[in-house]
Design a protein around this motif. Structure first.
Motif, PDB file in Angstrom:
ATOM      1  N   SER A  87       1.524  -7.904   3.229  1.00 38.93           N
ATOM      2  CA  SER A  87       2.336  -9.121   3.201  1.00 38.93           C
ATOM      3  C   SER A  87       3.675  -8.879   2.521  1.00 38.93           C
ATOM      4  O   SER A  87       4.729  -9.271   3.031  1.00 38.93           O
ATOM      5  N   LEU A  88       3.631  -8.218   1.355  1.00 40.61           N
ATOM      6  CA  LEU A  88       4.869  -7.955   0.637  1.00 40.61           C
ATOM      7  C   LEU A  88       5.758  -6.981   1.415  1.00 40.61           C
ATOM      8  O   LEU A  88       6.990  -7.105   1.391  1.00 40.61           O
ATOM      9  N   PHE A  89       5.152  -6.032   2.116  1.00 36.63           N
ATOM     10  CA  PHE A  89       5.935  -5.080   2.908  1.00 36.63           C
ATOM     11  C   PHE A  89       6.709  -5.808   4.006  1.00 36.63           C
ATOM     12  O   PHE A  89       7.910  -5.570   4.189  1.00 36.63           O
TER      13      PHE A  89
ATOM     14  N   SER B 235       8.438   0.434  -5.716  1.00 35.29           N
ATOM     15  CA  SER B 235       8.264   1.439  -4.666  1.00 35.29           C
ATOM     16  C   SER B 235       8.036   0.798  -3.300  1.00 35.29           C
ATOM     17  O   SER B 235       8.647   1.191  -2.294  1.00 35.29           O
ATOM     18  N   LEU B 236       7.159  -0.192  -3.270  1.00 36.09           N
ATOM     19  CA  LEU B 236       6.825  -0.838  -1.999  1.00 36.09           C
ATOM     20  C   LEU B 236       8.016  -1.585  -1.405  1.00 36.09           C
ATOM     21  O   LEU B 236       8.301  -1.465  -0.204  1.00 36.09           O
ATOM     22  N   THR B 237       8.704  -2.343  -2.228  1.00 42.18           N
ATOM     23  CA  THR B 237       9.826  -3.137  -1.723  1.00 42.18           C
ATOM     24  C   THR B 237      10.995  -2.256  -1.281  1.00 42.18           C
ATOM     25  O   THR B 237      11.674  -2.565  -0.304  1.00 42.18           O
TER      26      THR B 237
ATOM     27  N   VAL C 252      -4.191   0.492  -7.300  1.00 38.49           N
ATOM     28  CA  VAL C 252      -3.246   0.640  -6.192  1.00 38.49           C
ATOM     29  C   VAL C 252      -4.007   1.083  -4.958  1.00 38.49           C
ATOM     30  O   VAL C 252      -4.710   2.104  -4.975  1.00 38.49           O
ATOM     31  N   SER C 253      -3.899   0.314  -3.860  1.00 43.37           N
ATOM     32  CA  SER C 253      -4.512   0.677  -2.582  1.00 43.37           C
ATOM     33  C   SER C 253      -3.595   0.223  -1.458  1.00 43.37           C
ATOM     34  O   SER C 253      -2.572  -0.426  -1.697  1.00 43.37           O
ATOM     35  N   LEU C 254      -3.959   0.551  -0.223  1.00 43.52           N
ATOM     36  CA  LEU C 254      -3.144   0.159   0.921  1.00 43.52           C
ATOM     37  C   LEU C 254      -3.209  -1.343   1.190  1.00 43.52           C
ATOM     38  O   LEU C 254      -2.369  -1.882   1.905  1.00 43.52           O
ATOM     39  N   SER C 255      -4.181  -2.008   0.618  1.00 50.50           N
ATOM     40  CA  SER C 255      -4.339  -3.441   0.859  1.00 50.50           C
ATOM     41  C   SER C 255      -3.908  -4.313  -0.318  1.00 50.50           C
ATOM     42  O   SER C 255      -3.413  -5.429  -0.117  1.00 50.50           O
ATOM     43  N   ARG C 256      -4.055  -3.804  -1.542  1.00 50.33           N
ATOM     44  CA  ARG C 256      -3.764  -4.662  -2.701  1.00 50.33           C
ATOM     45  C   ARG C 256      -3.355  -3.832  -3.916  1.00 50.33           C
ATOM     46  O   ARG C 256      -3.862  -2.727  -4.130  1.00 50.33           O
TER      47      ARG C 256
END
Length: 298
Positions: free
Chosen positions: A182-184, A79-81, A162-166
């Motif tokens: 970082s991954l975003f 989802s994030l990537t 799952v959070s906005l930071s990690r």
């Protein structure tokens, strides 16, 4: 670009082999098929990148299906990537159409990208993290069972936090996590490069997740393939928008072989040690990268 029917018939055999050997690493194989189209088919216009994305569109669903079915799909990563790479793909398509029209320059760019990928994958294979070593140890302990049944039932991805930071998840008794911002940012940059190259970004993201973020290939393969599929849809639309549509005949022919290669490659992954997957992938990447860089200077 027009190609003969004889060539179209042979293309699925090429893409099947490529997909079979790259799917275990979470890579569609498009990064190898683009050099094939440029060098063997003589397809050098920006439309070759769009055609490569058509291959992803057809080939990837079968591999994604296998990873979901076997419980090795890391949905938070996917989802994030996907969210980060989509806008990058469009930017990359525009850059490709305006600044990489010269085939020699494009090949040199491709070679540099692949060389970096190969180095990262090789380093991660030679110097695995402690958690990766633990997975390797478990793999060796169960090698006889692996030959018969593959990974055990508990070797599935389970999201823990799952959070906005990690984001944190569990796989085979080991806990893995990564920094969300970082991954975003990395995924956004990869989207740009993937849009230029015509690979959807998975070939770049997979080795980075494995080497820099320290995540096991078993857990990232499905996520990167799913991300590559969705960004490929957006990438094809982007190339249409800038008047460089794909060659559907070539893309479909490659996609047919890739569909079956992806399915069997994803299924075969659970029988391979983590580092074996990385060594094989880095070897293929190095050969292609060095060939393209040398062509720029010769």
């Amino acid at each position: 670009m027009e190609v003969g029917i004889e060539v179209l018939i042979l293309l699925p055999f090429v893409s099947f082999l490529v997909a079979f050997f790259t799917a275990p690493a979470g890579v569609s194989g498009a990064f190898l098929l683009l050099p094939f189209q440029v060098s063997v088919l003589g397809f050098t216009s920006p439309s070759v990148s769009a055609t490569n994305l058509v291959y992803n569109l057809i080939a990837i669903p079968s591999g994604v299906y296998r990873y979901i079915r076997e419980g090795r799909m890391a949905w938070p990563i996917a989802s994030l990537t996907i969210l980060a790479t989509l806008p990058g793909v469009f930017i990359g398509a525009v850059i490709r159409a305006n600044y990489f029209l010269d085939p020699r320059v494009f090949k040199f760019f491709v070679g540099l990208v692949l060389l970096y990928l190969g180095l990262r994958v090789l380093i991660s294979a030679l110097r695995p993290s402690e958690k990766i070593k633990e997975l390797e140890k478990k793999f060796k302990e169960r090698i006889e069972m692996m030959k018969k049944r593959g990974l055990p039932e508990e070797a599935v991805v389970r999201t823990r936090k799952v959070s906005l930071s990690r984001i944190e998840y569990e796989f085979w008794g080991e806990i893995f996590s990564f920094n969300v911002p970082s991954l975003f940012l990395v995924s956004f940059a990869i989207g740009i490069i993937g849009g230029i190259y015509g690979i959807g970004g998975g070939a770049i993201l997979s080795p980075i997740l494995a080497s820099i973020f320290g995540l096991p290939t078993y857990t990232i393969a499905g996520a990167t393939l799913l991300g590559t599929f969705l960004t490929s849809v957006f990438g094809i639309a982007s190339y249409y928008a800038i008047n460089y549509p794909p060659n559907w005949a070539i893309g479909i022919s490659l996609g047919i072989g890739g569909f079956f290669g992806m399915y069997f490659g994803a299924r075969f992954q659970k029988y391979l040690p983590e580092r074996t997957i990385r060594f094989c992938l880095s070897a293929v990447i190095f050969v292609t990268a060095i060939n393209y860089i040398l062509q720029f200077f010769l």
